[in-house]
Design a protein around this motif. Structure first.
Motif, PDB file in Angstrom:
ATOM      1  N   GLN A 135       0.941  -1.086   0.076  1.00  0.00           N
ATOM      2  CA  GLN A 135      -0.084   0.051   0.008  1.00  0.00           C
ATOM      3  C   GLN A 135       0.785   1.118   0.063  1.00  0.00           C
ATOM      4  OE1 GLN A 135      -3.251  -0.204  -0.019  1.00  0.00           O
ATOM      5  NE2 GLN A 135      -3.022  -2.429   0.027  1.00  0.00           N
ATOM      6  N   GLY A 136       2.185   1.136   0.003  1.00  0.00           N
ATOM      7  CA  GLY A 136       3.024   2.309  -0.344  1.00  0.00           C
ATOM      8  C   GLY A 136       3.503   2.396   1.140  1.00  0.00           C
ATOM      9  N   ILE A 137       3.297   1.852   2.352  1.00  0.00           N
ATOM     10  CA  ILE A 137       3.681   2.516   3.511  1.00  0.00           C
ATOM     11  C   ILE A 137       5.048   1.817   3.788  1.00  0.00           C
ATOM     12  CG2 ILE A 137       3.192   2.162   5.953  1.00  0.00           C
ATOM     13  CD1 ILE A 137       0.347   1.444   5.226  1.00  0.00           C
ATOM     14  N   THR A 138       5.976   3.001   4.094  1.00  0.00           N
ATOM     15  CA  THR A 138       7.498   2.681   4.407  1.00  0.00           C
ATOM     16  C   THR A 138       7.887   2.864   5.774  1.00  0.00           C
ATOM     17  OG1 THR A 138       7.745   4.971   3.769  1.00  0.00           O
ATOM     18  CG2 THR A 138       8.072   3.362   1.928  1.00  0.00           C
ATOM     19  N   ASP A 139       7.114   3.789   6.583  1.00  0.00           N
ATOM     20  CA  ASP A 139       7.488   3.958   7.907  1.00  0.00           C
ATOM     21  C   ASP A 139       6.505   3.028   8.895  1.00  0.00           C
ATOM     22  OD1 ASP A 139       8.145   4.965  10.369  1.00  0.00           O
ATOM     23  OD2 ASP A 139       7.627   7.099   9.970  1.00  0.00           O
ATOM     24  N   ILE A 140       7.167   1.919   9.290  1.00  0.00           N
ATOM     25  CA  ILE A 140       6.484   0.835   9.909  1.00  0.00           C
ATOM     26  C   ILE A 140       7.286   0.515  11.063  1.00  0.00           C
ATOM     27  CG2 ILE A 140       5.403  -1.460   9.741  1.00  0.00           C
ATOM     28  CD1 ILE A 140       5.309  -1.214   6.661  1.00  0.00           C
ATOM     29  N   ARG A 141       6.581   0.278  12.059  1.00  0.00           N
ATOM     30  CA  ARG A 141       7.404  -0.389  13.374  1.00  0.00           C
ATOM     31  C   ARG A 141       6.568  -1.412  13.961  1.00  0.00           C
ATOM     32  NH1 ARG A 141       7.474   4.894  13.086  1.00  0.00           N
ATOM     33  NH2 ARG A 141       9.423   6.088  13.886  1.00  0.00           N
ATOM     34  N   LEU A 142       6.907  -2.311  14.452  1.00  0.00           N
ATOM     35  CA  LEU A 142       6.041  -3.519  14.900  1.00  0.00           C
ATOM     36  C   LEU A 142       6.420  -3.552  16.577  1.00  0.00           C
ATOM     37  CD1 LEU A 142       4.724  -6.391  14.871  1.00  0.00           C
ATOM     38  CD2 LEU A 142       7.046  -7.513  14.750  1.00  0.00           C
ATOM     39  N   ILE A 143       5.136  -3.573  17.262  1.00  0.00           N
ATOM     40  CA  ILE A 143       5.342  -3.704  18.613  1.00  0.00           C
ATOM     41  C   ILE A 143       4.769  -4.990  19.262  1.00  0.00           C
ATOM     42  CG2 ILE A 143       3.128  -2.119  18.806  1.00  0.00           C
ATOM     43  CD1 ILE A 143       4.047  -0.992  21.503  1.00  0.00           C
ATOM     44  N   CYS A 144       5.286  -5.708  19.998  1.00  0.00           N
ATOM     45  CA  CYS A 144       4.837  -7.041  20.534  1.00  0.00           C
ATOM     46  C   CYS A 144       5.225  -7.087  21.869  1.00  0.00           C
ATOM     47  CB  CYS A 144       5.192  -8.148  19.862  1.00  0.00           C
ATOM     48  SG  CYS A 144       7.084  -8.386  19.461  1.00  0.00           S
ATOM     49  N   LEU A 145       4.957  -8.115  22.565  1.00  0.00           N
ATOM     50  CA  LEU A 145       5.037  -8.279  23.940  1.00  0.00           C
ATOM     51  C   LEU A 145       5.894  -9.057  24.358  1.00  0.00           C
ATOM     52  CD1 LEU A 145       1.846  -8.908  26.010  1.00  0.00           C
ATOM     53  CD2 LEU A 145       3.110  -7.118  26.133  1.00  0.00           C
ATOM     54  N   VAL A 146       5.933 -10.379  23.657  1.00  0.00           N
ATOM     55  CA  VAL A 146       7.034 -11.479  23.571  1.00  0.00           C
ATOM     56  C   VAL A 146       7.394 -11.839  22.206  1.00  0.00           C
ATOM     57  CG1 VAL A 146       6.434 -12.302  25.800  1.00  0.00           C
ATOM     58  CG2 VAL A 146       5.236 -13.285  24.101  1.00  0.00           C
ATOM     59  N   ALA A 147       8.722 -11.927  21.988  1.00  0.00           N
ATOM     60  CA  ALA A 147       8.931 -12.266  20.603  1.00  0.00           C
ATOM     61  C   ALA A 147      10.113 -13.658  20.858  1.00  0.00           C
ATOM     62  CB  ALA A 147       9.964 -11.323  20.095  1.00  0.00           C
ATOM     63  N   ALA A 148      10.127 -14.548  19.938  1.00  0.00           N
ATOM     64  CA  ALA A 148      11.097 -15.643  19.806  1.00  0.00           C
ATOM     65  C   ALA A 148      12.171 -15.322  18.886  1.00  0.00           C
ATOM     66  CB  ALA A 148      10.098 -16.898  19.384  1.00  0.00           C
ATOM     67  N   PRO A 149      13.096 -15.817  19.310  1.00  0.00           N
ATOM     68  CA  PRO A 149      14.433 -15.444  18.354  1.00  0.00           C
ATOM     69  C   PRO A 149      14.222 -15.824  16.876  1.00  0.00           C
ATOM     70  CG  PRO A 149      14.999 -16.872  20.318  1.00  0.00           C
ATOM     71  CD  PRO A 149      13.433 -16.480  20.347  1.00  0.00           C
ATOM     72  N   GLU A 150      13.349 -17.082  16.741  1.00  0.00           N
ATOM     73  CA  GLU A 150      12.945 -17.487  15.409  1.00  0.00           C
ATOM     74  C   GLU A 150      12.293 -16.584  14.617  1.00  0.00           C
ATOM     75  OE1 GLU A 150      12.603 -19.074  18.320  1.00  0.00           O
ATOM     76  OE2 GLU A 150      12.922 -21.278  18.017  1.00  0.00           O
ATOM     77  N   GLY A 151      11.277 -15.747  15.135  1.00  0.00           N
ATOM     78  CA  GLY A 151      10.471 -14.647  14.800  1.00  0.00           C
ATOM     79  C   GLY A 151      11.447 -13.212  14.499  1.00  0.00           C
ATOM     80  N   VAL A 152      12.316 -13.224  15.257  1.00  0.00           N
ATOM     81  CA  VAL A 152      13.026 -11.910  15.322  1.00  0.00           C
ATOM     82  C   VAL A 152      14.144 -12.246  13.901  1.00  0.00           C
ATOM     83  CG1 VAL A 152      14.897 -10.874  16.018  1.00  0.00           C
ATOM     84  CG2 VAL A 152      13.111 -11.378  17.442  1.00  0.00           C
ATOM     85  N   ARG A 153      14.574 -13.425  13.864  1.00  0.00           N
ATOM     86  CA  ARG A 153      15.450 -13.960  12.791  1.00  0.00           C
ATOM     87  C   ARG A 153      14.573 -13.690  11.363  1.00  0.00           C
ATOM     88  NH1 ARG A 153      17.966 -17.780  15.510  1.00  0.00           N
ATOM     89  NH2 ARG A 153      16.544 -19.510  14.863  1.00  0.00           N
ATOM     90  N   THR A 154      13.331 -14.005  11.357  1.00  0.00           N
ATOM     91  CA  THR A 154      12.805 -14.140   9.927  1.00  0.00           C
ATOM     92  C   THR A 154      12.249 -12.439   9.804  1.00  0.00           C
ATOM     93  OG1 THR A 154      11.505 -16.140  10.752  1.00  0.00           O
ATOM     94  CG2 THR A 154      10.411 -14.704   8.919  1.00  0.00           C
ATOM     95  N   MET A 155      12.055 -11.607  10.838  1.00  0.00           N
ATOM     96  CA  MET A 155      11.855 -10.478  10.589  1.00  0.00           C
ATOM     97  C   MET A 155      13.109  -9.709  10.007  1.00  0.00           C
ATOM     98  SD  MET A 155       9.071  -8.810  10.851  1.00  0.00           S
ATOM     99  CE  MET A 155       9.098  -7.212  11.248  1.00  0.00           C
ATOM    100  N   HIS A 156      14.405 -10.169  10.519  1.00  0.00           N
ATOM    101  CA  HIS A 156      15.649  -9.409  10.094  1.00  0.00           C
ATOM    102  C   HIS A 156      15.813  -9.940   8.713  1.00  0.00           C
ATOM    103  CE1 HIS A 156      19.600  -8.163  10.413  1.00  0.00           C
ATOM    104  NE2 HIS A 156      20.471  -9.348  10.664  1.00  0.00           N
TER     105      HIS A 156
END
Ligand code: PRP
Length: 219
Positions: free
Chosen positions: A160-181
């Motif tokens: 949709q053309g959105i470039t300024d995105i931040r993700l906020i979560c409560l708990v993150a797993a290293p696997e998810g962080v790696r995938t985002m990275h």
């Protein structure tokens, strides 16, 4: 608490893990298995509100002037309209806490659930405010597990053309962080805790169970 020691995760410059006594205190109660949904919901929203202080730090501002009862003075105001975008359902559980502090924000909704067998995200809704791309978007989901849902949601926003995105979560797993990275390296992740790992069913350990069910009392 045991935290991930994965060097890739620790080296991810866009990962912000909160180390704050009040957030850690509240998160401990949220994790506790016999915390019922009334309290669970209230605490999750309170944590989201506390996190917003840091999540919003780089929001663009512009100068303005105000008339105090005494005289005119310079002030600043937010320069762009902000969109809070929960990933349904569980993301709704943090949105109110953000909107309480930032009532001027607009709200987009991304409907997505994780297929219990494949763990792949299934999208059923995407409704965003007009011109959401003109300002920051805070993507909200209490759980970053495999990262599949967050990556799919980011890609949908980017389309949709959105470039300024931040993700906020409560708990993150290293696997998810790696995938985002790997797939969304420019999207900062703000999490109240970085947990140890996923189990074979894709649940975060030590985690807090299923956030959606605990928020809404569905199990
Ligand atoms: C949970 C959670 C995330 C997703 C995380 O949602 O709220 O959206 O799973 O998993 P992932 O990182 O592996 O994609 P769930 O499918 O339980 O739906 P719900 O919010 O309706 O409970």
């Amino acid at each position: 608490m045991t935290q991930a020691t994965d060097p890739t995760v620790q080296a991810f410059p866009n990962l912000h893990v909160f180390d704050h006594p009040l957030i850690r205190h509240k998160l401990g109660i949220v994790r506790q298995k016999d915390t019922r949904y009334e309290r669970f919901r209230a605490l999750v929203n309170q944590i989201a509100g506390l996190m917003l202080f840091e999540v919003s730090r780089a929001f663009p501002v512009e100068p303005c002037s105000v008339d105090t009862p005494m005289e005119k003075t310079e002030a600043v105001r937010l320069a762009r309209s902000v969109t809070v975008c929960p990933i349904l359902r569980a993301g709704l559980g943090m949105s109110d806490g953000l909107l309480e502090i930032m009532p001027e924000a607009r709200v987009g909704h991304i409907g997505m659930y994780r297929d219990e067998d494949t763990l792949e995200p299934v999208t059923y809704l995407c409704k965003l405010p007009e011109n959401a791309a003109s300002g920051p978007v805070i993507l909200v989901d209490p759980m970053l597990a495999t990262g599949g849902s967050a990556v799919a949601a980011v890609k949908m926003l980017e389309k949709q053309g959105i470039t300024d995105i931040r993700l906020i979560c409560l708990v993150a797993a290293p696997e998810g962080v790696r995938t985002m990275h790997e797939h969304c390296p420019d999207v900062p992740i703000y999490t109240a805790a970085l947990d140890r790992q996923l189990n074979a069913d894709g649940f975060i350990l030590p985690g807090l169970g299923d956030a959606g069910d605990r928020l809404f009392g569905t199990k």
